[in-house]
Scaffold this active site. Structure first.
Site, PDB file in Angstrom:
ATOM      1  N   HIS A  82       0.364  37.299 -23.200  1.00  0.00           N
ATOM      2  CA  HIS A  82      -0.618  37.397 -24.145  1.00  0.00           C
ATOM      3  C   HIS A  82      -1.054  38.810 -24.320  1.00  0.00           C
ATOM      4  O   HIS A  82      -1.518  39.215 -23.300  1.00  0.00           O
ATOM      5  CB  HIS A  82      -1.625  36.326 -24.127  1.00  0.00           C
ATOM      6  CG  HIS A  82      -2.624  36.247 -25.202  1.00  0.00           C
ATOM      7  ND1 HIS A  82      -2.540  35.771 -26.428  1.00  0.00           N
ATOM      8  CD2 HIS A  82      -3.671  37.353 -25.593  1.00  0.00           C
ATOM      9  CE1 HIS A  82      -3.514  36.276 -27.376  1.00  0.00           C
ATOM     10  NE2 HIS A  82      -4.188  37.063 -26.795  1.00  0.00           N
ATOM     11  N   ARG A 168     -16.999  33.887 -36.214  1.00  0.00           N
ATOM     12  CA  ARG A 168     -17.316  35.374 -35.349  1.00  0.00           C
ATOM     13  C   ARG A 168     -16.899  36.298 -36.045  1.00  0.00           C
ATOM     14  O   ARG A 168     -17.727  37.537 -36.038  1.00  0.00           O
ATOM     15  CB  ARG A 168     -16.619  35.066 -33.993  1.00  0.00           C
ATOM     16  CG  ARG A 168     -17.742  34.179 -33.049  1.00  0.00           C
ATOM     17  CD  ARG A 168     -16.523  33.958 -32.031  1.00  0.00           C
ATOM     18  NE  ARG A 168     -16.240  35.066 -31.184  1.00  0.00           N
ATOM     19  CZ  ARG A 168     -14.932  35.441 -30.548  1.00  0.00           C
ATOM     20  NH1 ARG A 168     -13.948  34.500 -30.534  1.00  0.00           N
ATOM     21  NH2 ARG A 168     -14.924  36.797 -29.859  1.00  0.00           N
ATOM     22  N   SER A 183     -11.936  32.314 -25.973  1.00  0.00           N
ATOM     23  CA  SER A 183     -11.064  31.819 -27.301  1.00  0.00           C
ATOM     24  C   SER A 183      -9.749  32.198 -27.059  1.00  0.00           C
ATOM     25  O   SER A 183      -8.704  31.605 -27.171  1.00  0.00           O
ATOM     26  CB  SER A 183     -11.241  33.042 -28.309  1.00  0.00           C
ATOM     27  OG  SER A 183     -10.319  33.284 -29.437  1.00  0.00           O
ATOM     28  N   LYS A 187      -6.528  29.041 -26.325  1.00  0.00           N
ATOM     29  CA  LYS A 187      -4.813  28.904 -26.993  1.00  0.00           C
ATOM     30  C   LYS A 187      -3.983  28.945 -25.896  1.00  0.00           C
ATOM     31  O   LYS A 187      -2.926  28.417 -26.071  1.00  0.00           O
ATOM     32  CB  LYS A 187      -5.043  29.936 -28.067  1.00  0.00           C
ATOM     33  CG  LYS A 187      -5.754  29.864 -29.249  1.00  0.00           C
ATOM     34  CD  LYS A 187      -5.593  31.083 -29.950  1.00  0.00           C
ATOM     35  CE  LYS A 187      -6.688  32.217 -29.544  1.00  0.00           C
ATOM     36  NZ  LYS A 187      -7.254  32.913 -30.468  1.00  0.00           N
TER      37      LYS A 187
END
Ligand code: URA
Length: 433
Positions: A82, A168, A183, A187
Site C-alpha cells: 500500500h 474528514r 483508515s 482497509k
C-alpha cells in the site's frame, strides 16, 4: 451508551474504551449516529490524539464494518502493498509482477486517483479492455493462475472508513496520524493478505511532509498490522520529487513496462526493488539480500514482464500493448517547458506538478470527472540536474490545447533553481519493522 458522552470524553482528552469505539463505528455505519456528531468526534481526536490501544480498536472496528475478504482459496502466501499516495507512483504495476514472478501471491485491491495523486486502477484502465471489476471467483482464479490480480475496492470494504474519510475530507481532519493509520490499516486488514508492505511517502507530494511524521505514521501502522496477526513492514520513501519520469495514466504504464524491461535504473527502480524485496522477505521468510537478488533477476530474465502480460490477459486487457507500447493512444497536443535559468534544479514541488498533470486532464478535480488517459507530463530533468537556458525540462501532453498555459504556469511555479547542488538524494529513506 450515548454518542454525546463519547464526544465529551474525547474532548477532555480521555481514552475511549473498545466498547465506546465499537458503539461509534457501528452506529455511524448504520446511520444512527449523525455526520455532525462523527465530525465533532473526529475533531476531538485531531486535537487530543489516541492511544495505541484506541487506534487498534478503531482500526479493527472499521475493518469489521463490512466484508472481510477471505483469501484462503489462494494457494501460497498472500502479500499486499500500500502506498500512502504520490505523484508518478506507478510502483504497483512493477512490484506486483516482480513478486508474482518470485513466488508471492498478490491479490490486490487498489484505488483511483483523487486530487494531485494518481491511482493504480485508472492507470490499469488505460490498457485497452482491462477489467478492474472481476467477480470474487475470477479474482481468486487469476491470483492462483498468474500469481497476481489487481481490482478496484469492493463497495463493502471497510464502509465505516469510506463514510468517515469523506467526512474528514470536508472537515479538515484528514491530517491526523491516528485517523490516517486506522483508515489505511482497516482497509488492508479487510483486504485479507497475510503480509503487508507499506510505502509511506514523505515530502512535498505526500500527506506527511516530514520524515519524523512519516516515521510516526509508519510505526503505528506496522504495530497495528503485526498485532492483528499480519506480517507488516513499512518503507519511508521520498516524495519530495515525482517518482520516475512519467506522470499520467498511460504514460506511467509505459514507464512501468520500460522498468520491467530492465531499461530504467533510477529512483523508481530503486523504490520498486526495495518494496518487492521486502514483500519477498515476508513471502519466503528469507533475508533481504537473497530476496533482492531474486527481485533483480526477475527483471533481468524477463519473468516479471511476463507476469504483467499474464495479468493483463487474465483481466481482459490487450497484452499486445505491453509488447508494443506505441499502441497506447497518444495525446493530440504536446508542449515543451523550456528552462529560463542556468544552474541546478534544487527543488521540484511534487504536489504542484501533480496538480499540473490534473489540469492537463490526467486526473479528476471531482469524483465524477472522466480521465484523459493519454494526458500527463514527461520529466526530462529532475531535482539535482544541471540545466541551461533553453533546455527542455519537461513535455506536457493533453487533448485540451488550452490547458497548457495554466499547467505550464503551475509547473514553473513548482521549480526552484540554485547555482550549486550538493544535497544527497535518497529514494528509500528507511525501513520500519
Ligand atoms: N489514505 C487513506 O486511505 N486514508 C487516509 O486517512 C489517508 C490516506
Amino acid at each position: 451508551m450515548r454518542i454525546y458522552d463519547i464526544i465529551q470524553k474525547k474532548k477532555y482528552g480521555e481514552a475511549l474504551t473498545k466498547e465506546e469505539i465499537e458503539f461509534f463505528v457501528d452506529g455511524f455505519t448504520k446511520e444512527k449516529i449523525h455526520d455532525y456528531q462523527a465530525s465533532a468526534l473526529m475533531m476531538a481526536i485531531w486535537f487530543n490524539g489516541m492511544t495505541d490501544e484506541e487506534i487498534t480498536d478503531l482500526t479493527l472496528a472499521m475493518a469489521h464494518s463490512g466484508d472481510m475478504v477471505d483469501l484462503s482459496d489462494v494457494e501460497g502466501f498472500t502479500v499486499d502493498k500500500h502506498s500512502t499516495g504520490g505523484v508518478g507512483d506507478k510502483t504497483t504495476l512493477i512490484v506486483a509482477p516482480i513478486v508474482a514472478a518470485c513466488g508471492g501471491k498478490v491479490a490486490k485491491m487498489s484505488g483511483r486517483g483523487l486530487g494531485h495523486t494518481g491511482g493504480t486502477i485508472d492507470k490499469l484502465e488505460s490498457i485497452s479492455g482491462f477489467d478492474t471489476a472481476l467477480s470474487k471467483e475470477d479474482f481468486i482464479k487469476a491470483v492462483n493462475d498468474c500469481g497476481l490480480c489487481v481490482v478496484g475496492q469492493t463497495g463493502n470494504l471497510a464502509p465505516a472508513d469510506k463514510k468517515l474519510y469523506a467526512l474528514r475530507d470536508v472537515t479538515a481532519t484528514v491530517d491526523s496520524i491516528p485517523l490516517i493509520a486506522s483508515s489505511i490499516m482497516s482497509k488492508k486488514l479487510a483486504a485479507g493478505s497475510q503480509g503487508i508492505v507499506l510505502d509511506v511517502k514523505t515530502g512535498s507530494g505526500a500527506f506527511m511532509k516530514t520524515v519524523e511524521a512519516s516515521t510516526e505514521l509508519a510505526q503505528k501502522m506496522v504495530s497495528i498490522g503485526n498485532s492483528a496477526g499480519r506480517k507488516t513492514v513499512a518503507l519511508i520513501t521520498d516524495m519530495d520529487v515525482p517518482l520516475g519520469t512519467a506522470i499520467g495514466n498511460s504514460l506511467e504504464v509505459k514507464e512501468a513496462i520500460n522498468v520491467l524491461c530492465g531499461k530504467q535504473k533510477d529512483d523508481l527502480f530503486e523504490v520498486c526493488i526495495a518494496l518487492a524485496s521486502n514483500m519477498l522477505c515476508l513471502v519466503h521468510s528469507k533475508g533481504y539480500e537473497e530476496c533482492e537478488k531474486m527481485a533483480l533477476e526477475a527483471v533481468e530474465n524477463g519473468s516479471a514482464l511476463q507476469k504483467l502480460k499474464a495479468m493483463v490477459t487474465a483481466q481482459g486487457g490487450n497484452a499486445e500493448w505491453i509488447d508494443c507500447p506505441e499502441q497506447f493512444p497518444k495525446a493530440e497536443f504536446s508542449y515543451d517547458i523550456v528552462s529560463e535559468n542556468d544552474g541546478y534544479i534544487s527543488f521540484m514541488d511534487a504536489q504542484k506538478i501533480g496538480t499540473s498533470s490534473v489540469i492537463l486532464g490526467a486526473g479528476r478535480e471531482s469524483k465524477e470527472d472522466s480521465i484523459d488517459f493519454s494526458a500527463g507530463i514527461i520529466l526530462h530533468k529532475k531535482t539535482g540536474d544541471r540545466v541551461q537556458t533553453g533546455d527542455v525540462i519537461a513535455t506536457l501532453y493533453s487533448n485540451k490545447k488550452d490547458s497548457f498555459s495554466s499547467a505550464e504556469k503551475l509547473f514553473k511555479n513548482a521549480l526552484e533553481f540554485s547555482t550549486d547542488y550538493t544535497k544527497e538524494h535518497k529514494a528509500v529513506i528507511k525501513v520500519i519493522k
